[in-house]
Motif scaffolding. Structure first.
Motif, mmCIF file in Angstrom:
data_model
loop_
_atom_site.group_PDB
_atom_site.id
_atom_site.type_symbol
_atom_site.label_atom_id
_atom_site.label_comp_id
_atom_site.label_asym_id
_atom_site.label_seq_id
_atom_site.Cartn_x
_atom_site.Cartn_y
_atom_site.Cartn_z
ATOM 1 N N LEU A 81 0.875 -1.166 0.000
ATOM 2 C CA LEU A 81 0.000 0.000 0.000
ATOM 3 C C LEU A 81 0.912 1.215 0.000
ATOM 4 O O LEU A 81 1.798 1.320 0.848
ATOM 5 C CB LEU A 81 -0.901 -0.003 1.246
ATOM 6 C CG LEU A 81 -1.831 1.197 1.411
ATOM 7 C CD1 LEU A 81 -2.858 1.233 0.286
ATOM 8 C CD2 LEU A 81 -2.528 1.132 2.767
ATOM 9 N N ASP A 82 0.729 2.093 -0.953
ATOM 10 C CA ASP A 82 1.556 3.289 -1.080
ATOM 11 C C ASP A 82 3.048 2.959 -1.113
ATOM 12 O O ASP A 82 3.869 3.650 -0.507
ATOM 13 C CB ASP A 82 1.259 4.279 0.050
ATOM 14 C CG ASP A 82 -0.148 4.834 -0.014
ATOM 15 O OD1 ASP A 82 -0.705 4.909 -1.136
ATOM 16 O OD2 ASP A 82 -0.696 5.187 1.047
ATOM 17 N N GLY A 83 3.392 1.865 -1.795
ATOM 18 C CA GLY A 83 4.793 1.527 -2.012
ATOM 19 C C GLY A 83 5.498 0.813 -0.869
ATOM 20 O O GLY A 83 6.694 0.553 -0.961
ATOM 21 N N ARG A 84 4.781 0.503 0.203
ATOM 22 C CA ARG A 84 5.391 -0.228 1.324
ATOM 23 C C ARG A 84 4.570 -1.467 1.623
ATOM 24 O O ARG A 84 3.341 -1.431 1.536
ATOM 25 C CB ARG A 84 5.450 0.641 2.591
ATOM 26 C CG ARG A 84 6.400 1.806 2.481
ATOM 27 C CD ARG A 84 6.497 2.572 3.793
ATOM 28 N NE ARG A 84 5.206 3.166 4.119
ATOM 29 C CZ ARG A 84 4.790 3.453 5.343
ATOM 30 N NH1 ARG A 84 5.546 3.193 6.386
ATOM 31 N NH2 ARG A 84 3.613 4.003 5.549
ATOM 32 N N THR A 85 5.256 -2.545 1.989
ATOM 33 C CA THR A 85 4.516 -3.752 2.349
ATOM 34 C C THR A 85 3.745 -3.516 3.640
ATOM 35 O O THR A 85 4.082 -2.634 4.437
ATOM 36 C CB THR A 85 5.461 -4.956 2.554
ATOM 37 O OG1 THR A 85 6.307 -4.694 3.682
ATOM 38 C CG2 THR A 85 6.276 -5.257 1.309
#
Length: 134
Positions: A23-27
């Motif tokens: 989500l938004d580039g982070r796990t």
């Protein structure tokens, strides 16, 4: 007080471990670790073997315990037990548990619970309308 991320589920219904969803580039795993660490907690992540293999140990910012049988008879409780035992081994007196499938938990959420635990509450929860002791 130690933060414990419960991230050992295999996510069979999802087709992949929830800890590795992004989500938004982070796990989800990194989001949980970041929320706990930003609130001033050291973190233990209880993961399964696939998450352990997919997540670099260096720079992760959390201790790690691998639950080799996350879908065994104990289910999530097995992960809770592994995380709490590791926290006790490290000398902690309390723990804040965060399931990895709550990626929108914020530092403010964690901080609110942490403050109350450090003030002596034995159990505290936070919800949208506030929180309370059980």
């Amino acid at each position: 007080i130690r933060g414990i991320v419960l991230a050992a589920g295999l996510g069979r219904r999802m087709g992949a471990p929830k800890a590795l969803l992004t989500l938004d580039g982070r796990t989800f795993l990194q989001r949980a670790v970041d929320a706990l660490r930003s609130a001033g907690l050291e973190v233990i992540a209880v993961v399964n073997p696939p998450v352990d293999a997919a997540t670099p140990a260096e720079g992760f910012g959390a201790g790690r315990v691998v639950n080799l049988d996350p879908d065994g008879a104990n289910g999530m409780f097995g992960s809770v037990r592994l995380g709490v035992l590791e926290a006790l081994r490290l000398g902690d007196r309390g723990a804040l548990l965060l399931p990895v499938d709550l990626p929108l938990v914020t530092t403010a959420d964690v901080e609110a619970v942490r403050i109350r635990l450090r003030a002596g509450a034995e159990v505290w929860y936070r919800r949208m309308e506030g929180g309370g002791a059980i």
